[in-house]
Write an enzyme that holds these catalytic residues in place. Structure first.
Site, PDB file in Angstrom:
ATOM      1  N   HIS A 164       0.893  -0.960  -0.086  1.00  0.00           N
ATOM      2  CA  HIS A 164      -0.021  -0.007   0.021  1.00  0.00           C
ATOM      3  C   HIS A 164       0.983   1.206   0.195  1.00  0.00           C
ATOM      4  O   HIS A 164       0.444   2.300  -0.618  1.00  0.00           O
ATOM      5  CB  HIS A 164      -0.796   0.097   1.281  1.00  0.00           C
ATOM      6  CG  HIS A 164      -2.089  -0.810   1.231  1.00  0.00           C
ATOM      7  ND1 HIS A 164      -2.274  -1.991   1.666  1.00  0.00           N
ATOM      8  CD2 HIS A 164      -3.265  -0.457   0.288  1.00  0.00           C
ATOM      9  CE1 HIS A 164      -3.573  -2.262   1.360  1.00  0.00           C
ATOM     10  NE2 HIS A 164      -4.057  -1.677   0.555  1.00  0.00           N
ATOM     11  N   ARG A 201      -4.962  -2.368 -13.625  1.00  0.00           N
ATOM     12  CA  ARG A 201      -4.745  -3.490 -12.509  1.00  0.00           C
ATOM     13  C   ARG A 201      -6.085  -3.929 -11.789  1.00  0.00           C
ATOM     14  O   ARG A 201      -5.953  -3.093 -10.607  1.00  0.00           O
ATOM     15  CB  ARG A 201      -3.516  -3.469 -11.682  1.00  0.00           C
ATOM     16  CG  ARG A 201      -2.213  -3.364 -12.487  1.00  0.00           C
ATOM     17  CD  ARG A 201      -0.996  -3.356 -11.412  1.00  0.00           C
ATOM     18  NE  ARG A 201       0.375  -3.717 -12.096  1.00  0.00           N
ATOM     19  CZ  ARG A 201       1.063  -3.072 -12.486  1.00  0.00           C
ATOM     20  NH1 ARG A 201       0.912  -1.481 -12.329  1.00  0.00           N
ATOM     21  NH2 ARG A 201       2.403  -3.436 -13.048  1.00  0.00           N
ATOM     22  N   ARG A 230      -7.347  -5.262 -17.553  1.00  0.00           N
ATOM     23  CA  ARG A 230      -6.897  -6.465 -17.437  1.00  0.00           C
ATOM     24  C   ARG A 230      -7.645  -7.256 -16.174  1.00  0.00           C
ATOM     25  O   ARG A 230      -8.033  -6.786 -15.272  1.00  0.00           O
ATOM     26  CB  ARG A 230      -5.612  -6.504 -16.770  1.00  0.00           C
ATOM     27  CG  ARG A 230      -4.867  -7.662 -16.337  1.00  0.00           C
ATOM     28  CD  ARG A 230      -3.460  -7.864 -15.942  1.00  0.00           C
ATOM     29  NE  ARG A 230      -3.254  -7.460 -14.608  1.00  0.00           N
ATOM     30  CZ  ARG A 230      -2.107  -7.191 -13.968  1.00  0.00           C
ATOM     31  NH1 ARG A 230      -1.047  -7.482 -14.759  1.00  0.00           N
ATOM     32  NH2 ARG A 230      -1.969  -6.739 -12.677  1.00  0.00           N
ATOM     33  N   GLU A 283       3.638 -12.691 -20.635  1.00  0.00           N
ATOM     34  CA  GLU A 283       4.607 -12.527 -19.395  1.00  0.00           C
ATOM     35  C   GLU A 283       5.139 -13.843 -19.074  1.00  0.00           C
ATOM     36  O   GLU A 283       5.658 -14.042 -17.914  1.00  0.00           O
ATOM     37  CB  GLU A 283       3.949 -11.803 -18.257  1.00  0.00           C
ATOM     38  CG  GLU A 283       2.402 -12.198 -18.159  1.00  0.00           C
ATOM     39  CD  GLU A 283       1.612 -11.505 -17.064  1.00  0.00           C
ATOM     40  OE1 GLU A 283       2.400 -10.543 -16.215  1.00  0.00           O
ATOM     41  OE2 GLU A 283       0.491 -11.641 -16.846  1.00  0.00           O
ATOM     42  N   ASN A 292       7.573  -7.371 -16.358  1.00  0.00           N
ATOM     43  CA  ASN A 292       8.031  -7.684 -14.830  1.00  0.00           C
ATOM     44  C   ASN A 292       7.850  -9.089 -14.481  1.00  0.00           C
ATOM     45  O   ASN A 292       8.920  -9.571 -13.692  1.00  0.00           O
ATOM     46  CB  ASN A 292       6.971  -6.892 -13.959  1.00  0.00           C
ATOM     47  CG  ASN A 292       7.034  -5.421 -14.098  1.00  0.00           C
ATOM     48  OD1 ASN A 292       7.645  -4.818 -14.645  1.00  0.00           O
ATOM     49  ND2 ASN A 292       5.644  -4.618 -13.882  1.00  0.00           N
ATOM     50  N   ASP A 293       6.863  -9.755 -14.897  1.00  0.00           N
ATOM     51  CA  ASP A 293       6.987 -11.243 -14.947  1.00  0.00           C
ATOM     52  C   ASP A 293       7.627 -12.109 -15.898  1.00  0.00           C
ATOM     53  O   ASP A 293       8.381 -12.953 -15.564  1.00  0.00           O
ATOM     54  CB  ASP A 293       5.455 -11.931 -14.758  1.00  0.00           C
ATOM     55  CG  ASP A 293       4.728 -11.390 -13.473  1.00  0.00           C
ATOM     56  OD1 ASP A 293       5.396 -11.800 -12.602  1.00  0.00           O
ATOM     57  OD2 ASP A 293       3.557 -11.044 -13.488  1.00  0.00           O
ATOM     58  N   ARG A 310      11.237 -11.436  -8.436  1.00  0.00           N
ATOM     59  CA  ARG A 310      11.229 -10.055  -9.008  1.00  0.00           C
ATOM     60  C   ARG A 310      10.926  -9.316  -7.648  1.00  0.00           C
ATOM     61  O   ARG A 310      11.341  -7.968  -7.874  1.00  0.00           O
ATOM     62  CB  ARG A 310       9.809  -9.386  -9.881  1.00  0.00           C
ATOM     63  CG  ARG A 310       8.475  -9.606  -9.131  1.00  0.00           C
ATOM     64  CD  ARG A 310       7.461  -9.507 -10.212  1.00  0.00           C
ATOM     65  NE  ARG A 310       6.517  -8.375 -10.116  1.00  0.00           N
ATOM     66  CZ  ARG A 310       5.425  -8.148 -10.876  1.00  0.00           C
ATOM     67  NH1 ARG A 310       5.187  -8.935 -11.796  1.00  0.00           N
ATOM     68  NH2 ARG A 310       4.567  -7.275 -10.760  1.00  0.00           N
ATOM     69  N   CYS A 355       3.381  -3.237 -21.071  1.00  0.00           N
ATOM     70  CA  CYS A 355       2.918  -2.536 -20.008  1.00  0.00           C
ATOM     71  C   CYS A 355       3.968  -2.835 -18.734  1.00  0.00           C
ATOM     72  O   CYS A 355       3.570  -2.476 -17.495  1.00  0.00           O
ATOM     73  CB  CYS A 355       1.571  -2.916 -19.666  1.00  0.00           C
ATOM     74  SG  CYS A 355       1.412  -4.762 -19.452  1.00  0.00           S
TER      75      CYS A 355
HETATM   76  C1  PEP Z   1       3.956  -7.411 -15.601  1.00  0.00           C
HETATM   77  O1  PEP Z   1       4.119  -8.424 -15.155  1.00  0.00           O
HETATM   78  O2  PEP Z   1       5.114  -6.821 -16.172  1.00  0.00           O
HETATM   79  C2  PEP Z   1       2.919  -6.580 -15.517  1.00  0.00           C
HETATM   80  C3  PEP Z   1       2.725  -5.581 -16.094  1.00  0.00           C
HETATM   81  O3  PEP Z   1       1.818  -7.116 -14.552  1.00  0.00           O
HETATM   82  P1  PEP Z   1       2.098  -7.019 -12.912  1.00  0.00           P
HETATM   83  O4  PEP Z   1       3.112  -6.106 -12.620  1.00  0.00           O
HETATM   84  O5  PEP Z   1       0.926  -6.384 -12.163  1.00  0.00           O
HETATM   85  O6  PEP Z   1       2.570  -8.513 -12.735  1.00  0.00           O
HETATM   86 MG    MG Z   2       2.407  -9.756 -14.311  1.00  0.00          MG
END
Ligand code: PEP
Ligand code: MG
Length: 583
Positions: free
Chosen positions: A190, A297, A333, A432, A455-456, A466, A503
């Site tokens: 948060h 998200r 999403r 991802e 990110n994933d 991560r 993204c």
């Molecule tokens: C990602 O995985 O890059 C992504 C944008 O989704 P999140 O960060 O919400 O997992």
């Molecule tokens: Mg993700």
């Protein structure tokens, strides 16, 4: 001293440290005579009532400013106040040991907290911060307001805390808070979300911040690089002051291009969108000159509330976003719970490897009755703007087919009910997972677009968590394996005639953005604060130049070589953005 943490919210601030959360230490241990016990109990009741009205006041303020989703956090706080077990334990402690009520309360609270810390349950641990937060408030009221709480702040400060609760954030005067620094918390905590949406620089997850920083220390918070300098020497101070000036000048410069299109020097147009977690962020999306929302998200909609959101609640939120962003696109999403994002209402069992577990689309396909609630709401909202939908964590074509089948059944239901929806709603897949990236040509047959979630994707292709600081050095977007996966996705998408966006955070990295333009990425979706930077990069290069850069970078054999090559290129092309790193 330099402390390293997670760069949770960008910006650079120099200020005085203000430690919060140490109110408990000053509770006096005072015995009270038996005849005064009723008075102590009355004081306790009074403090509970006062705390309750304070929390309600904060809740209303927050609902007004940020909307219902944020306000619901405080329902959990109100529940703590009504916890009979806690109240009765304090009263029996009082009667038995005959200490003042503040001391009795602080002892019981401590016992509660240490019991909670031992519990190995994500949800209950989350509740711990509610208990600590409410406990601090009650103590403050019992002690007659001698202990400073955030709302009493007079001077501008940098907050330093073990963790910062939503109610701390909500009740503090925003003009007084220069930045946050915390011991714990991840990218999705948060504190991080609040900091980003309030645009307050923040470094979190430092682990030892509250030990290494004292009240009144001068600290530099570099929210962009996740660094905190404690009592820096003159040299560092001067360097940072210079860097701060440069940043201010740059921000002013970047604001000027806010309304210009995101196109290269030779007129090649790129879709530049923003990522959001809450509908309330739209103002910031628009203020930063994004042309749409590339990632909403929605799982945050499920968090910090007593029950699951109803179809109508989903619908209202999506309708609001669609209407306010119209005619720009908004990609919703579908919920991505699991991994590092949990809610207790869904009773997802604890897993050994939650990031590899029952999450996101896997969970939704297993619980179609829940999935349909969200899909129906998205369909209903689709007539109010330019909505699109995308599925997270797709690992293979069957999942898309299955999800699309459920979507189709929702469409049939709505038709029967004579409810309007956009029959041509565009549907995309997040890429991802390496298996999805490698079969992108197959997946492209089933969807209208791809959005690469780096990110994933990076964590799965390099086997690097991560959110783990210790192996963060391995988390490298420039690794040739990551780039080859991305190249495969872009090429496969284009061959099948669909657009490909990104993204994940990689899209906001200046050097990487240059490369991605050259690789043919059609859409960049980044946090609002990063939109001006990415726009500047796109406008600083021709497509041909970017393509040359990409060609050369993809020939290199290691992540380090690629990173160095791209940084050098970025320094040449956009020196004003890169020089910020040379402190
Ligand atoms: C990602 O995985 O890059 C992504 C944008 O989704 P999140 O960060 O919400 O997992
Ligand atoms: Mg993700």
């Amino acid at each position: 001293m330099i402390l390293k943490g997670i760069a949770a919210s960008p910006g650079l601030v120099i200020g005085k440290a203000y430690l919060v959360g140490d109110e408990n230490v000053a509770v006096p241990k005072r015995k009270v005579p038996k005849e005064e016990l009723p008075l102590e109990i009355a004081r306790f009741e009074e403090a509970l009532i006062k705390t309750r009205s304070e929390i309600i006041e904060i809740k209303n303020k927050i609902i007004e400013e940020l909307g219902h989703e944020h306000g619901e956090i405080f329902d959990a706080h109100l529940l703590v106040l009504e916890d009979r077990a806690l109240i009765e334990e304090v009263i029996s402690y009082l009667k038995k040991d005959r200490y003042s009520v503040e001391y009795a309360f602080s002892q019981v609270l401590e016992r509660y907290i240490s019991a909670f810390i031992k519990i190995d349950d994500e949800y209950l641990r989350e509740r711990l911060s509610d208990i600590q937060d409410v406990g601090r408030r009650i103590l403050h009221n019992l002690l007659g307001g001698h202990q400073a709480l955030l709302k009493d702040l007079r001077d501008e400060v940098v907050l330093v805390a073990y963790d910062l609760s939503p109610s701390d954030t909500a009740s503090m005067p925003r003009d007084k808070i220069l930045a946050f620094v915390t011991d714990i918390g991840g990218r999705t905590s948060h504190t991080a979300i609040m900091a980003r949406s309030l645009e307050i620089p923040a470094v979190i997850g430092i682990e030892t911040a509250t030990k290494d920083i004292r009240n009144g220390d001068i600290i530099i918070v570099d929210g962009s690089d996740g660094l905190v300098y404690v009592n820096p020497d003159k040299d560092i101070m001067q360097r940072y002051k210079k860097s701060q000036k440069k940043r201010t000048a740059l921000t002013r410069e970047l604001v000027k291009i806010k309304d210009l299109p995101a196109e290269t020097k030779d007129g090649y147009r790129i879709q530049l969108s923003a990522n959001i977690e809450f509908p309330e962020e739209i103002a910031s999306v628009q203020a930063h000159g994004a042309h749409g929302i590339g990632l909403y998200r929605t799982e945050y909609f499920y968090m910090n509330r007593a029950g699951l959101p109803t179809e109508d609640e989903h619908f209202e939120a999506y309708k609001k976003v669609a209407e306010r962003m119209k005619p720009e696109m908004v990609i919703i999403r579908t919920m991505d719970l699991g991994g590092d994002k949990f809610i207790s209402q869904l009773e997802i069992p604890r897993e050994m490897n939650p990031f590899l577990g029952w999450r996101a689309i896997r969970f939704c396909l297993a619980r179609p009755e829940l999935f349909k609630i969200q899909l129906r709401a998205i369909l209903r909202a689709s007539v109010f703007g330019n909505l699109m939908l995308m599925y997270p964590m797709i690992s293979g074509v069957e999942e898309i087919k299955e999800a699309n089948k459920i979507l189709k059944s929702c469409k049939r239901e709505l038709e029967k009910e004579n409810v309007n929806f956009n029959k041509d709603l565009k549907v995309g897949a997040m890429i991802e997972i390496p298996s999805a990236a490698l079969t992108a040509d197959v997946l492209a047959e089933e969807v209208d677009f791809f959005s690469i979630g780096t990110n994933d994707l990076i964590q799965y292709s390099m086997a690097v968590d991560r959110s783990n600081e210790k192996i963060a050095y391995l988390y490298n977007p420039a690794h040739p394996a990551v780039l080859r996966l991305i190249r495969n996705v872009i090429n496969a998408g284009h061959q099948k005639g669909i657009w490909v966006g990104m993204c994940g955070e990689m899209a906001a990295d200046p050097a990487m953005a240059l490369l991605l333009v050259g690789m043919g990425l059609d859409e960049f979706s980044v946090s609002s604060i990063s939109v001006p930077t990415v726009k500047k990069i796109i406008r600083s290069i021709s497509l041909k130049e970017a393509q040359d850069i990409a060609k050369q970078a993809l020939k290199l054999t290691s992540g380090d070589k690629i990173r160095t090559f791209l940084n050098d290129k970025a320094k040449e092309i956009i020196p004003e953005l890169l020089s910020l790193k040379d402190k």
